[in-house]
Motif scaffolding. Structure first.
Motif, PDB file in Angstrom:
ATOM      1  N   PRO A 115       0.833  -1.206   0.000  1.00 15.20           N
ATOM      2  CA  PRO A 115       0.000   0.000   0.000  1.00 15.20           C
ATOM      3  C   PRO A 115       0.869   1.258   0.000  1.00 15.20           C
ATOM      4  O   PRO A 115       1.884   1.306   0.690  1.00 15.20           O
ATOM      5  CB  PRO A 115      -0.752  -0.112   1.334  1.00 15.20           C
ATOM      6  CG  PRO A 115      -0.665  -1.550   1.731  1.00 15.20           C
ATOM      7  CD  PRO A 115       0.588  -2.086   1.131  1.00 15.20           C
ATOM      8  N   LYS A 116       0.464   2.244  -0.781  1.00 12.93           N
ATOM      9  CA  LYS A 116       1.224   3.502  -0.813  1.00 12.93           C
ATOM     10  C   LYS A 116       0.613   4.468   0.196  1.00 12.93           C
ATOM     11  O   LYS A 116      -0.602   4.694   0.155  1.00 12.93           O
ATOM     12  CB  LYS A 116       1.148   4.126  -2.205  1.00 12.93           C
ATOM     13  CG  LYS A 116       1.847   3.312  -3.256  1.00 12.93           C
ATOM     14  CD  LYS A 116       1.892   4.094  -4.580  1.00 12.93           C
ATOM     15  CE  LYS A 116       2.211   3.196  -5.742  1.00 12.93           C
ATOM     16  NZ  LYS A 116       1.079   2.294  -6.095  1.00 12.93           N
ATOM     17  N   PRO A 117       1.447   5.056   1.065  1.00 14.27           N
ATOM     18  CA  PRO A 117       0.905   5.953   2.097  1.00 14.27           C
ATOM     19  C   PRO A 117      -0.019   7.020   1.520  1.00 14.27           C
ATOM     20  O   PRO A 117      -1.044   7.339   2.097  1.00 14.27           O
ATOM     21  CB  PRO A 117       2.150   6.571   2.723  1.00 14.27           C
ATOM     22  CG  PRO A 117       3.230   5.558   2.486  1.00 14.27           C
ATOM     23  CD  PRO A 117       2.897   4.871   1.192  1.00 14.27           C
TER      24      PRO A 117
ATOM     25  N   LEU B 280      -3.681   5.954   1.090  1.00 14.47           N
ATOM     26  CA  LEU B 280      -4.440   5.488   2.258  1.00 14.47           C
ATOM     27  C   LEU B 280      -5.388   6.565   2.748  1.00 14.47           C
ATOM     28  O   LEU B 280      -5.068   7.759   2.690  1.00 14.47           O
ATOM     29  CB  LEU B 280      -3.475   5.104   3.386  1.00 14.47           C
ATOM     30  CG  LEU B 280      -2.562   3.920   3.082  1.00 14.47           C
ATOM     31  CD1 LEU B 280      -1.543   3.737   4.197  1.00 14.47           C
ATOM     32  CD2 LEU B 280      -3.373   2.642   2.880  1.00 14.47           C
TER      33      LEU B 280
ATOM     34  N   TYR C 254      -0.138  -6.847   2.619  1.00 13.98           N
ATOM     35  CA  TYR C 254      -1.470  -6.238   2.400  1.00 13.98           C
ATOM     36  C   TYR C 254      -2.380  -6.317   3.628  1.00 13.98           C
ATOM     37  O   TYR C 254      -3.450  -5.717   3.654  1.00 13.98           O
ATOM     38  CB  TYR C 254      -2.238  -6.866   1.215  1.00 13.98           C
ATOM     39  CG  TYR C 254      -1.443  -6.864  -0.054  1.00 13.98           C
ATOM     40  CD1 TYR C 254      -1.206  -5.673  -0.733  1.00 13.98           C
ATOM     41  CD2 TYR C 254      -0.904  -8.042  -0.553  1.00 13.98           C
ATOM     42  CE1 TYR C 254      -0.447  -5.662  -1.884  1.00 13.98           C
ATOM     43  CE2 TYR C 254      -0.144  -8.028  -1.710  1.00 13.98           C
ATOM     44  CZ  TYR C 254       0.080  -6.836  -2.365  1.00 13.98           C
ATOM     45  OH  TYR C 254       0.829  -6.830  -3.503  1.00 13.98           O
TER      46      TYR C 254
ATOM     47  N   GLN D 127       5.430  -5.034   8.168  1.00 19.19           N
ATOM     48  CA  GLN D 127       6.314  -3.954   8.590  1.00 19.19           C
ATOM     49  C   GLN D 127       7.473  -3.848   7.612  1.00 19.19           C
ATOM     50  O   GLN D 127       8.114  -4.856   7.294  1.00 19.19           O
ATOM     51  CB  GLN D 127       6.854  -4.230  10.004  1.00 19.19           C
ATOM     52  CG  GLN D 127       7.641  -3.053  10.546  1.00 19.19           C
ATOM     53  CD  GLN D 127       8.263  -3.337  11.902  1.00 19.19           C
ATOM     54  OE1 GLN D 127       8.512  -4.491  12.237  1.00 19.19           O
ATOM     55  NE2 GLN D 127       8.524  -2.297  12.673  1.00 19.19           N
TER      56      GLN D 127
ATOM     57  N   TYR E 221       7.884   1.108   9.304  1.00 20.32           N
ATOM     58  CA  TYR E 221       6.503   1.495   9.008  1.00 20.32           C
ATOM     59  C   TYR E 221       5.626   0.252   8.815  1.00 20.32           C
ATOM     60  O   TYR E 221       5.982  -0.666   8.089  1.00 20.32           O
ATOM     61  CB  TYR E 221       6.559   2.352   7.728  1.00 20.32           C
ATOM     62  CG  TYR E 221       5.257   2.858   7.206  1.00 20.32           C
ATOM     63  CD1 TYR E 221       4.665   4.005   7.742  1.00 20.32           C
ATOM     64  CD2 TYR E 221       4.611   2.223   6.141  1.00 20.32           C
ATOM     65  CE1 TYR E 221       3.460   4.473   7.244  1.00 20.32           C
ATOM     66  CE2 TYR E 221       3.409   2.683   5.639  1.00 20.32           C
ATOM     67  CZ  TYR E 221       2.841   3.807   6.208  1.00 20.32           C
ATOM     68  OH  TYR E 221       1.656   4.270   5.700  1.00 20.32           O
ATOM     69  N   TYR E 222       4.464   0.243   9.501  1.00 18.43           N
ATOM     70  CA  TYR E 222       3.522  -0.867   9.357  1.00 18.43           C
ATOM     71  C   TYR E 222       2.439  -0.477   8.354  1.00 18.43           C
ATOM     72  O   TYR E 222       1.975   0.663   8.351  1.00 18.43           O
ATOM     73  CB  TYR E 222       2.830  -1.165  10.683  1.00 18.43           C
ATOM     74  CG  TYR E 222       3.671  -1.880  11.726  1.00 18.43           C
ATOM     75  CD1 TYR E 222       3.561  -3.255  11.923  1.00 18.43           C
ATOM     76  CD2 TYR E 222       4.543  -1.178  12.554  1.00 18.43           C
ATOM     77  CE1 TYR E 222       4.294  -3.918  12.891  1.00 18.43           C
ATOM     78  CE2 TYR E 222       5.280  -1.830  13.530  1.00 18.43           C
ATOM     79  CZ  TYR E 222       5.150  -3.196  13.695  1.00 18.43           C
ATOM     80  OH  TYR E 222       5.877  -3.842  14.664  1.00 18.43           O
ATOM     81  N   SER E 223       2.008  -1.435   7.516  1.00 19.35           N
ATOM     82  CA  SER E 223       0.932  -1.135   6.572  1.00 19.35           C
ATOM     83  C   SER E 223       0.054  -2.355   6.350  1.00 19.35           C
ATOM     84  O   SER E 223       0.460  -3.481   6.642  1.00 19.35           O
ATOM     85  CB  SER E 223       1.520  -0.675   5.233  1.00 19.35           C
ATOM     86  OG  SER E 223       2.220  -1.750   4.637  1.00 19.35           O
TER      87      SER E 223
ATOM     88  N   GLU F  11      -4.891  -0.349   9.016  1.00 15.32           N
ATOM     89  CA  GLU F  11      -5.907   0.697   8.796  1.00 15.32           C
ATOM     90  C   GLU F  11      -7.066   0.541   9.780  1.00 15.32           C
ATOM     91  O   GLU F  11      -7.570   1.537  10.302  1.00 15.32           O
ATOM     92  CB  GLU F  11      -6.409   0.654   7.346  1.00 15.32           C
ATOM     93  CG  GLU F  11      -5.360   1.039   6.318  1.00 15.32           C
ATOM     94  CD  GLU F  11      -4.693   2.368   6.640  1.00 15.32           C
ATOM     95  OE1 GLU F  11      -5.403   3.372   6.823  1.00 15.32           O
ATOM     96  OE2 GLU F  11      -3.450   2.393   6.723  1.00 15.32           O
TER      97      GLU F  11
ATOM     98  N   THR G 183      -5.581  -1.501   0.381  1.00 12.51           N
ATOM     99  CA  THR G 183      -4.669  -2.481   1.005  1.00 12.51           C
ATOM    100  C   THR G 183      -4.955  -3.887   0.470  1.00 12.51           C
ATOM    101  O   THR G 183      -4.462  -4.258  -0.572  1.00 12.51           O
ATOM    102  CB  THR G 183      -4.800  -2.432   2.546  1.00 12.51           C
ATOM    103  OG1 THR G 183      -6.171  -2.655   2.911  1.00 12.51           O
ATOM    104  CG2 THR G 183      -4.328  -1.098   3.103  1.00 12.51           C
TER     105      THR G 183
END
Ligand code: GLU
Length: 328
Positions: free
Chosen positions: A62-64, A67, A102, A106, A112-114, A119, A311
């Motif tokens: 995912p691209k920040p 989001l 997805y 991390q 950074y967590y995604s 979310e 995501t």
């Protein structure tokens, strides 16, 4: 404290599996000039594997910038020991996974967590009055979720956590916010395994303390069950031919398959229902109900769908309807 070193090192199947190849190649390179050619070939193979046969790069995480952001509530007060402790600390501590693309992953470089669960954790935090920069994520493996909630190590847990009656004796669950199902991941060229009926005599990898592992052992005794503490290790084992299949939720497996689609595929249809909940300390009913309210509100205002699309939706499946929240 942002991560748990053990799980944090496994960012996904790709980089980890390739790291082995590179180490071996470097050792050879020191000795012979011919090895340089070997290394080039090896790197080319790795690159090809990473890019897929058509030369298309694998989908990125995912691209920040894509989001959603969530409106942070003000003047929140809940008669809840967990909430009060977080408020006086000035931040929420949320348990999650670090190696599920997805869903909850991390980045090893930035920390950074995604992912979808990240979310969900952030939208709930916003409803509790905490902006994203006041949420500290902590990596907790499947087997350690209940103890981390029981000993107050985390305020809540969002990480592919199936709600069931056994676990409800130990922790509380808000939600569900998503319905997953147990599935199988195999190597792309494997023609033998097309569903759980084909597992007899096969080595099947899953994670200790997870519902898919328990179901594998209970319902498919002719398979040889192998357990690790994170799924990315299972996927490395699958790619390096140590095991024949990996079993866990379809959400998690689709993420791994999307990273290396020319090497891995899902086999057959999901064969269980895994309603995902947000784990909370068992006695803190008001905290659990406040999180239920938050889930319902974010489903209604479109945040849930926007979060999914940016995501989990990237692994190719359109947003389903979320299951109804069960306020107990
Ligand atoms: N949803 C399953 C479980 O809670 C499998 C995924 C996981 O281990 O997190 O056990």
């Amino acid at each position: 404290m942002r991560t748990h070193a053990r799980t944090g090192t496994h960012a996904g199947p790709g980089p980890h599996a390739y790291a082995y190849a590179n180490t071996r190649a470097r050792a050879t390179l020191r000795n012979t000039p011919r090895a340089a050619t070997l290394l080039t070939l090896l790197l080319a193979a790795v690159l090809l594997a990473a890019c897929g046969k058509s030369g298309t790069p694998p989908p990125k995480g995912p691209k920040p910038k894509d989001l959603p952001s969530y409106q942070v509530a003000t003047d929140v007060d809940i008669d809840s020991p967990t909430f009060r402790a977080a408020k006086s600390r000035g931040r929420l501590i949320v348990g999650t996974k670090a190696d599920q693309p997805y869903v909850a992953a991390q980045d090893p470089a930035s920390g950074y967590y995604s992912g979808f669960d990240i979310e969900i954790a952030k939208m709930v935090a916003a409803s509790l009055g905490f902006p994203a920069d006041r949420v500290e994520f902590k990596t907790i493996t499947s087997a350690n979720r209940e103890t981390s909630l029981q000993n107050g190590e985390v305020d809540y847990y969002v990480g592919t956590y199936t709600i069931n009656d056994n676990r409800k004796k130990l922790v509380g669950f808000a939600g569900p916010y998503y319905m997953a199902g147990q599935a199988l991941l195999v190597r792309k060229n494997d023609k033998d395994i097309n569903g759980p009926q084909d597992l007899a005599g096969k080595k099947v990898c899953s994670v200790s303390g997870s519902t898919p592992y328990q179901r594998l052992v209970a319902n498919y005794p002719k398979a040889t069950a192998v357990a690790y503490d994170s799924y990315s290790v299972c996927v490395d084992n699958l790619i390096s031919l140590q095991v024949d299949a990996v079993t866990t939720d379809d959400t998690i497996l689709k993420g791994y398959a999307a990273k290396v689609p020319d090497q891995l595929r899902l086999a057959g249809e999901p064969f269980s229902q895994e309603p995902y909940g947000i784990g909370v300390p068992r006695g803190d009913r008001n905290f659990r109900l406040a999180i239920d309210d938050a889930i319902v509100a974010h489903e209604a205002n479109g945040d849930w769908k926007r979060a999914y699309d940016s995501t989990l939706g990237l692994s190719g499946v359109p947003a389903p309807q979320p299951p109804p929240v069960d306020r107990y």
